[in-house]
Motif scaffolding. Sequence first.
Motif, mmCIF file in Angstrom:
data_model
loop_
_atom_site.group_PDB
_atom_site.id
_atom_site.type_symbol
_atom_site.label_atom_id
_atom_site.label_comp_id
_atom_site.label_asym_id
_atom_site.label_seq_id
_atom_site.Cartn_x
_atom_site.Cartn_y
_atom_site.Cartn_z
ATOM 1 N N LEU A 14 0.806 -1.223 0.000
ATOM 2 C CA LEU A 14 0.000 0.000 0.000
ATOM 3 C C LEU A 14 0.841 1.276 0.000
ATOM 4 C CD1 LEU A 14 -3.027 -0.944 2.301
ATOM 5 C CD2 LEU A 14 -3.000 -0.669 -0.180
ATOM 6 N N PRO A 15 1.868 1.401 0.867
ATOM 7 C CA PRO A 15 2.689 2.621 0.791
ATOM 8 C C PRO A 15 3.405 2.782 -0.545
ATOM 9 C CG PRO A 15 3.036 1.526 2.898
ATOM 10 C CD PRO A 15 2.237 0.586 2.049
ATOM 11 N N VAL A 16 3.915 1.672 -1.094
ATOM 12 C CA VAL A 16 4.572 1.746 -2.401
ATOM 13 C C VAL A 16 3.569 2.173 -3.469
ATOM 14 C CG1 VAL A 16 5.712 0.404 -4.209
ATOM 15 C CG2 VAL A 16 6.361 0.074 -1.823
ATOM 16 N N SER A 17 2.355 1.611 -3.401
ATOM 17 C CA SER A 17 1.309 1.979 -4.359
ATOM 18 C C SER A 17 0.941 3.453 -4.234
ATOM 19 C CB SER A 17 0.064 1.121 -4.137
ATOM 20 O OG SER A 17 0.346 -0.250 -4.319
ATOM 21 N N ALA A 18 0.893 3.946 -2.988
ATOM 22 C CA ALA A 18 0.576 5.361 -2.769
ATOM 23 C C ALA A 18 1.624 6.267 -3.413
ATOM 24 C CB ALA A 18 0.462 5.648 -1.280
ATOM 25 N N VAL A 19 2.889 5.904 -3.285
ATOM 26 C CA VAL A 19 3.969 6.683 -3.905
ATOM 27 C C VAL A 19 3.845 6.655 -5.425
ATOM 28 C CG1 VAL A 19 6.465 6.837 -4.241
ATOM 29 C CG2 VAL A 19 5.547 6.370 -1.968
ATOM 30 N N LEU A 20 3.573 5.491 -5.985
ATOM 31 C CA LEU A 20 3.443 5.359 -7.441
ATOM 32 C C LEU A 20 2.252 6.157 -7.966
ATOM 33 C CD1 LEU A 20 4.213 1.540 -7.912
ATOM 34 C CD2 LEU A 20 5.718 3.487 -8.391
ATOM 35 N N VAL A 21 1.135 6.104 -7.241
ATOM 36 C CA VAL A 21 -0.046 6.869 -7.645
ATOM 37 C C VAL A 21 0.230 8.363 -7.550
ATOM 38 C CG1 VAL A 21 -2.420 7.454 -6.994
ATOM 39 C CG2 VAL A 21 -1.725 5.067 -7.101
ATOM 40 N N PHE A 22 0.969 8.774 -6.519
ATOM 41 C CA PHE A 22 1.338 10.179 -6.357
ATOM 42 C C PHE A 22 2.163 10.661 -7.562
ATOM 43 C CE2 PHE A 22 4.387 13.384 -4.804
ATOM 44 C CZ PHE A 22 3.501 14.371 -4.417
ATOM 45 N N ILE A 23 3.140 9.859 -7.978
ATOM 46 C CA ILE A 23 3.963 10.199 -9.143
ATOM 47 C C ILE A 23 3.104 10.243 -10.406
ATOM 48 C CG2 ILE A 23 5.861 9.409 -10.619
ATOM 49 C CD1 ILE A 23 7.112 8.174 -8.090
ATOM 50 N N PHE A 24 2.221 9.253 -10.550
ATOM 51 C CA PHE A 24 1.311 9.195 -11.696
ATOM 52 C C PHE A 24 0.417 10.429 -11.743
ATOM 53 C CE2 PHE A 24 -2.814 7.459 -13.411
ATOM 54 C CZ PHE A 24 -2.403 7.412 -14.740
ATOM 55 N N SER A 25 -0.021 10.887 -10.568
ATOM 56 C CA SER A 25 -0.880 12.064 -10.492
ATOM 57 C C SER A 25 -0.145 13.326 -10.925
ATOM 58 C CB SER A 25 -1.405 12.227 -9.064
ATOM 59 O OG SER A 25 -2.248 13.342 -8.943
ATOM 60 N N LEU A 26 1.128 13.426 -10.559
ATOM 61 C CA LEU A 26 1.911 14.599 -10.953
ATOM 62 C C LEU A 26 2.140 14.631 -12.467
ATOM 63 C CD1 LEU A 26 4.679 14.857 -8.186
ATOM 64 C CD2 LEU A 26 2.572 16.174 -8.377
ATOM 65 N N LYS A 27 2.321 13.478 -13.069
ATOM 66 C CA LYS A 27 2.649 13.385 -14.490
ATOM 67 C C LYS A 27 1.434 13.571 -15.395
ATOM 68 C CE LYS A 27 4.716 9.541 -15.418
ATOM 69 N NZ LYS A 27 5.574 9.902 -16.565
#
Length: 331
Positions: A14-27
Amino acid sequence: MASRKINSLIFIVLPVSAVLVFIFSLKSGVKYISFFDAAAALFGSGEEDVLTIIRQIRFPRAIMAMAAGAGLAASGCVFQGILKNPLADPFTLGISGGAAFGACSGFVFGLAAVSWLLIPFCAFAGALLAVLAVYILSLQRRFNSNSMILSGVIISYIFSSAVMLLFAVSKTDQIYSAFIWLMGNMSVFDERLLPAAVIIVIIGTVILCLTGNIINAVTLGGQKANTLGINTEKTVKIIFLLTSLITAACVSCCGVIGFVGLMMPHIMRKIVGGNHMILIPASALAGCVFLPLCDTLTRILFAPIEIPVGVITSIIGGVFFIFLLKTSKEK
């Protein structure tokens, strides 16, 4: 042993997924920005338009989405625990209805034209008014779960009717602005509210996570909890007020976003079990992943048109519970 491994894996995934989603959201968005350009913009370098998009729009929005997702999911989990009802959430208890009435009142009386900051404050005041009303009504029945749910449903209907009345007497442009807010929209909040909202959600969610064992005891019933030295009525009051404050902070900034507080605890309960010491943080982390992902989808599915995030969460939530109903019926 297997359940411990699953729980450990969940708190890695879940924390790794949250980081990936955060990056995806910025892009992601109408203008595609590479990861390196987005990272550079966060540290203040790069093209002017990229700096503006990342630092003033997407970064605050992603942070707010993560905070709101965590707060709503944790609140829904706690409401379901203390009320011993799997369908309890901020909607059920009238908090979202109160916030909707407060915000719509602000739109109708022209406060948005004075300052957009007044709308979240009106929503927050409306949510607190709903909490107070539910609290007072529940006191008549010694704050048990049935009285709280019934009080919440009553208050929710009253505020919904009041919102319809406001729509009936207001102008078209005021109705449109209020309606967009009611559908849940991460693009309408003022970033000046971000620090206060995030602090309330983080501190409140951490406290809720620490009360997991107490909520476990409350779910056993009043008599069993009393034998463990827990004053059930007083404990439920305090937890209810704290959870309501977190919900009010989220809803006042982002509007009425459904199914996050209802669906995330259901999914996590299937995976990690019913121990609230694990279930509450797991639900909060799941909300951190789910809501930013839904918000990102609102920007790219029908680009350049952006749809309210509440539409996406409601569609996903509705499909999820239809599937849940179908599978449980088959079993």
